[in-house]
Write a protein that holds these residues in place. Structure first.
Motif, PDB file in Angstrom:
ATOM      1  N   ASP A 118      -4.011  -9.605  27.944  1.00 11.35           N
ATOM      2  CA  ASP A 118      -3.931  -8.346  29.098  1.00 11.35           C
ATOM      3  C   ASP A 118      -4.385  -6.992  28.436  1.00 11.35           C
ATOM      4  N   TRP A 119      -5.077  -6.957  27.507  1.00 11.88           N
ATOM      5  CA  TRP A 119      -5.646  -5.611  27.120  1.00 11.88           C
ATOM      6  C   TRP A 119      -7.142  -5.896  26.752  1.00 11.88           C
ATOM      7  N   ASP A 120      -7.647  -4.529  26.549  1.00 10.25           N
ATOM      8  CA  ASP A 120      -9.115  -4.488  26.339  1.00 10.25           C
ATOM      9  C   ASP A 120      -9.472  -3.805  25.017  1.00 10.25           C
ATOM     10  N   LEU A 121      -8.491  -2.553  24.756  1.00  9.46           N
ATOM     11  CA  LEU A 121      -8.621  -1.877  23.338  1.00  9.46           C
ATOM     12  C   LEU A 121      -7.328  -2.069  22.687  1.00  9.46           C
ATOM     13  N   LEU A 122      -7.370  -2.213  21.358  1.00  9.74           N
ATOM     14  CA  LEU A 122      -6.068  -2.131  20.742  1.00  9.74           C
ATOM     15  C   LEU A 122      -6.296  -1.153  19.649  1.00  9.74           C
ATOM     16  N   ILE A 123      -5.565  -0.199  19.636  1.00 14.95           N
ATOM     17  CA  ILE A 123      -5.592   1.117  18.296  1.00 14.95           C
ATOM     18  C   ILE A 123      -4.460   0.901  17.645  1.00 14.95           C
ATOM     19  N   LEU A 124      -4.675   0.685  16.196  1.00 16.83           N
ATOM     20  CA  LEU A 124      -3.462   0.771  15.347  1.00 16.83           C
ATOM     21  C   LEU A 124      -3.795   1.720  14.054  1.00 16.83           C
ATOM     22  N   HIS A 125      -2.917   2.611  13.978  1.00 14.90           N
ATOM     23  CA  HIS A 125      -3.188   3.754  13.252  1.00 14.90           C
ATOM     24  C   HIS A 125      -1.956   3.755  11.926  1.00 14.90           C
ATOM     25  N   TYR A 126      -2.298   3.060  10.883  1.00 16.60           N
ATOM     26  CA  TYR A 126      -1.189   2.775   9.642  1.00 16.60           C
ATOM     27  C   TYR A 126      -1.146   4.278   9.175  1.00 16.60           C
ATOM     28  N   LEU A 127      -0.016   4.397   8.582  1.00 17.15           N
ATOM     29  CA  LEU A 127       0.381   5.808   7.481  1.00 17.15           C
ATOM     30  C   LEU A 127       0.931   5.484   6.272  1.00 17.15           C
ATOM     31  N   GLY A 128       1.031   4.269   5.741  1.00 13.88           N
ATOM     32  CA  GLY A 128       1.735   4.155   4.406  1.00 13.88           C
ATOM     33  C   GLY A 128       0.444   4.605   3.471  1.00 13.88           C
ATOM     34  N   LEU A 129      -0.664   4.030   3.636  1.00 20.96           N
ATOM     35  CA  LEU A 129      -1.563   4.525   2.426  1.00 20.96           C
ATOM     36  C   LEU A 129      -1.513   6.039   2.248  1.00 20.96           C
ATOM     37  N   ASP A 130      -2.021   6.959   3.487  1.00 22.47           N
ATOM     38  CA  ASP A 130      -1.596   8.105   3.579  1.00 22.47           C
ATOM     39  C   ASP A 130      -0.535   8.841   2.786  1.00 22.47           C
ATOM     40  N   HIS A 131       0.464   8.325   2.894  1.00 26.74           N
ATOM     41  CA  HIS A 131       1.959   8.787   2.474  1.00 26.74           C
ATOM     42  C   HIS A 131       1.991   8.582   0.903  1.00 26.74           C
ATOM     43  N   ILE A 132       1.485   7.305   0.426  1.00 23.55           N
ATOM     44  CA  ILE A 132       1.449   7.046  -1.082  1.00 23.55           C
ATOM     45  C   ILE A 132       0.550   8.009  -1.485  1.00 23.55           C
ATOM     46  N   GLY A 133      -0.472   8.443  -1.109  1.00 21.39           N
ATOM     47  CA  GLY A 133      -1.479   9.354  -1.797  1.00 21.39           C
ATOM     48  C   GLY A 133      -0.674  10.795  -1.908  1.00 21.39           C
ATOM     49  N   HIS A 134      -0.129  11.312  -0.559  1.00 16.81           N
ATOM     50  CA  HIS A 134       0.599  12.440  -0.774  1.00 16.81           C
ATOM     51  C   HIS A 134       1.541  12.555  -1.954  1.00 16.81           C
ATOM     52  N   MET A 135       2.401  11.583  -2.163  1.00 15.59           N
ATOM     53  CA  MET A 135       3.693  11.528  -2.976  1.00 15.59           C
ATOM     54  C   MET A 135       3.207  11.181  -4.473  1.00 15.59           C
ATOM     55  N   THR A 136       2.361  10.110  -4.645  1.00 18.50           N
ATOM     56  CA  THR A 136       2.038   9.649  -6.211  1.00 18.50           C
ATOM     57  C   THR A 136       0.493   9.740  -6.373  1.00 18.50           C
ATOM     58  N   GLY A 137      -0.434  10.176  -5.604  1.00 16.79           N
ATOM     59  CA  GLY A 137      -1.752  10.704  -5.910  1.00 16.79           C
ATOM     60  C   GLY A 137      -2.589   9.358  -5.447  1.00 16.79           C
ATOM     61  N   PRO A 138      -3.768   9.369  -5.245  1.00 14.34           N
ATOM     62  CA  PRO A 138      -4.727   8.249  -4.792  1.00 14.34           C
ATOM     63  C   PRO A 138      -5.200   7.065  -5.995  1.00 14.34           C
ATOM     64  N   ASN A 139      -4.655   7.540  -7.217  1.00 14.92           N
ATOM     65  CA  ASN A 139      -4.764   6.328  -8.288  1.00 14.92           C
ATOM     66  C   ASN A 139      -3.368   5.803  -8.654  1.00 14.92           C
ATOM     67  N   SER A 140      -2.459   5.907  -7.574  1.00 15.84           N
ATOM     68  CA  SER A 140      -1.140   5.497  -8.197  1.00 15.84           C
ATOM     69  C   SER A 140      -1.303   3.843  -8.217  1.00 15.84           C
ATOM     70  N   PRO A 141      -0.572   3.292  -8.814  1.00 13.51           N
ATOM     71  CA  PRO A 141      -0.425   1.711  -8.827  1.00 13.51           C
ATOM     72  C   PRO A 141       0.275   1.149  -7.510  1.00 13.51           C
ATOM     73  N   LEU A 142       0.865   2.241  -6.731  1.00 14.41           N
ATOM     74  CA  LEU A 142       1.121   1.709  -5.511  1.00 14.41           C
ATOM     75  C   LEU A 142       0.029   1.383  -4.415  1.00 14.41           C
ATOM     76  N   VAL A 143      -1.200   2.122  -4.895  1.00 10.76           N
ATOM     77  CA  VAL A 143      -2.255   1.902  -3.758  1.00 10.76           C
ATOM     78  C   VAL A 143      -2.856   0.461  -3.799  1.00 10.76           C
ATOM     79  N   GLY A 144      -2.973  -0.269  -4.849  1.00  6.56           N
ATOM     80  CA  GLY A 144      -3.293  -1.693  -4.928  1.00  6.56           C
ATOM     81  C   GLY A 144      -2.747  -2.321  -3.889  1.00  6.56           C
ATOM     82  N   PRO A 145      -1.344  -2.767  -3.978  1.00  6.88           N
ATOM     83  CA  PRO A 145      -0.628  -3.502  -3.112  1.00  6.88           C
ATOM     84  C   PRO A 145      -0.757  -3.180  -1.858  1.00  6.88           C
TER      85      PRO A 145
END
Length: 472
Positions: A118-145
């Motif tokens: 019953d849908w034609d378009l599904l939009i998903l906007h995830y935030l976790g990766l952005d939050h990891i970058g803000h808190m620990t940087g883009p080279n954080s070991p948390l980025v991989g998982p």
């Protein structure tokens, strides 16, 4: 992201590097993705409390066409499109220390919604990766998982869509980012890490290509191109103020007639936007190229309707397509430059006015505010600031009301500021000398001037804000 890499190498996808224009913060970038226009820096201010988007956009066009849209993720979308989704669940983006719940709140809906029809378009906007970058940087070991988690989600969505395609049209899965991130874990500026984002189209409708072809450097496109491409792919009108171009490889599997029709629709929309914003649009190189391409397109159609299927028709079609693409690129560049132009002179005047207000308002509201200005230090008096403020206000009114440049606009910034300061200092000296003639009535004069100072500040503030808002 092993599954995504496998899909790219398998050849049923097209990958690009999308370039975002600053400011690279969420709300302006969502506007760019859905309207195809280039937001201004004033959007940085309203990013914290996004109002409903009133500009023509892809979501509104889809809803008007009867498309059923479901959204889960960053609640900025819900604020921008408050009545467009048949179902939604927004997640606040301000708890940047949360790497898990913000994404789990989106993923928990997937199993249920992917089973539905019953849908034609599904939009998903995830935030976790952005939050990891803000808190620990883009080279954080948390980025991989986190990337592996996103890869598993893409795998689930893709397999589900493929299982439904036997009895329906091919589906399209788009993977993109609203912005990148700097090496320090921030975004909003114009560094390479902040403005470059991935853009991936996955669909069984695409022709399979060899892995060797897919390993070439991805083509660079503009982030605003997504709105035009999705609009054409969904059979919707291109947003009125879009400056984006159709990403041609996405429709490369269509016939030559369809491809020419698509680029003509895009060119017509861009040329109309140019006509609305440029008085001398006929002299614009992009408009001239579009008219040449349009004429050649007409010749191609004549041959096509005559039933000509020779090599001549194919070669002419390729030539017309190339002409259209050159015209689209020039039109888009011309329109983007117009949008990105700022009146630096008026912005500098506005900055000076704000500084005047900050310096003079506290003094005007103090109990010791006096009208009398000693001749020796007029540059540090309340009256001097008021005079400069008045001259700046008059200058802004004249400069923004007249069609031609005023006298001060024709000067250099340094000269104009110097003239204003000199006039203000002279007027301070004159008024100070006049005030000494009323020494017998100093107290009433002080009271009157104190009230007038406050009123002047209020009046000037209203005039200045009203005049400067369009520049922002």
């Amino acid at each position: 992201m092993p599954y995504t890499t496998q899909v790219v190498e398998k050849g049923t996808s097209y990958s690009f590097i999308a370039e975002a224009k600053p400011p690279t913060v969420t709300m302006p970038r969502i506007k760019a993705l859905m309207t195809g226009s280039i937001p201004g820096f004033i959007d940085v201010v309203v990013n914290l409390n996004s109002p409903a988007l009133l500009d023509d956009n892809l979501i509104w066009q889809a809803k008007t066409a009867g498309k059923r849209i479901i959204f889960y993720g960053d609640d900025t979308w819900v604020k921008l499109f408050p009545k467009h989704f048949v179902e939604y669940d927004g997640t606040t983006s301000f708890f940047v220390s949360d790497f898990t719940e913000v994404d789990d709140n989106v993923t928990r809906h997937l199993d249920r919604v992917l089973k539905r029809e019953d849908w034609d378009l599904l939009i998903l906007h995830y935030l976790g990766l952005d939050h990891i970058g803000h808190m620990t940087g883009p080279n954080s070991p948390l980025v991989g998982p986190k990337l592996r988690e996103m890869d598993n989600i893409l795998k689930k969505i893709h397999i589900s869509l493929l299982s439904k395609e036997e009895a329906s049209l091919p589906n399209l899965l788009v993977v993109c980012g609203d912005h990148g991130m700097s090496e320090t874990g921030s975004h909003g500026g114009s560094s390479e890490g902040e403005v470059h984002t991935p853009l991936l189209f996955i669909s069984s409708a695409f022709e399979k290509r060899s892995g060797k072809d897919q390993r070439t450097q991805p083509e660079r496109v503009q982030q605003t191109d997504l709105a035009s491409t999705l609009a054409i792919g969904l059979g919707l009108p291109i947003s009125r103020n879009s400056v984006g171009n159709l990403i041609l490889p996405v429709v490369g599997g269509k016939t030559m007639r369809e491809q020419l029709r698509f680029v003509h629709l895009n060119g017509f929309q861009l040329s109309r936007l140019l006509q609305e914003n440029t008085p001398a649009y006929e002299k614009d190189p992009g408009y001239e190229h579009f008219k040449i391409a349009e004429k050649s397109h007409g010749n191609w159609i004549k041959l096509y309707l005559e039933g000509n299927n020779s090599e001549i028709l194919l070669n002419l079609g390729k030539k017309v397509l190339k002409l259209y693409l050159e015209a689209l690129k020039t039109l888009s560049s011309s329109l983007s430059k117009q949008v990105a132009q700022y009146d630096m002179y008026s912005m500098m005047v506005g900055t000076v006015i704000i500084m005047e207000l900050l310096l003079s308002v506290p003094k005007a509201l103090s109990k010791r505010a006096e009208f009398e200005v000693p001749l020796s230090p007029p540059l540090f008096s309340l009256l001097f600031y008021l005079m400069c403020l008045m001259l700046c206000a008059v200058h802004v009114i004249v400069c923004t009301s007249a069609e031609s440049l005023c006298y001060f606009c024709s000067m250099s910034w340094l000269t104009a500021v110097g003239v204003m300061m000199l006039i203000s200092a002279l007027m301070c000296g004159i008024l100070s000398a006049i005030a000494k003639n009323f020494e017998n009535s100093r107290l009433p004069l002080k009271v009157r001037v104190y009230i007038n100072c406050v009123l002047l500040q209020s009046v000037f503030l209203r005039i200045i804000v009203g005049r400067l808002v369009p520049f922002l």
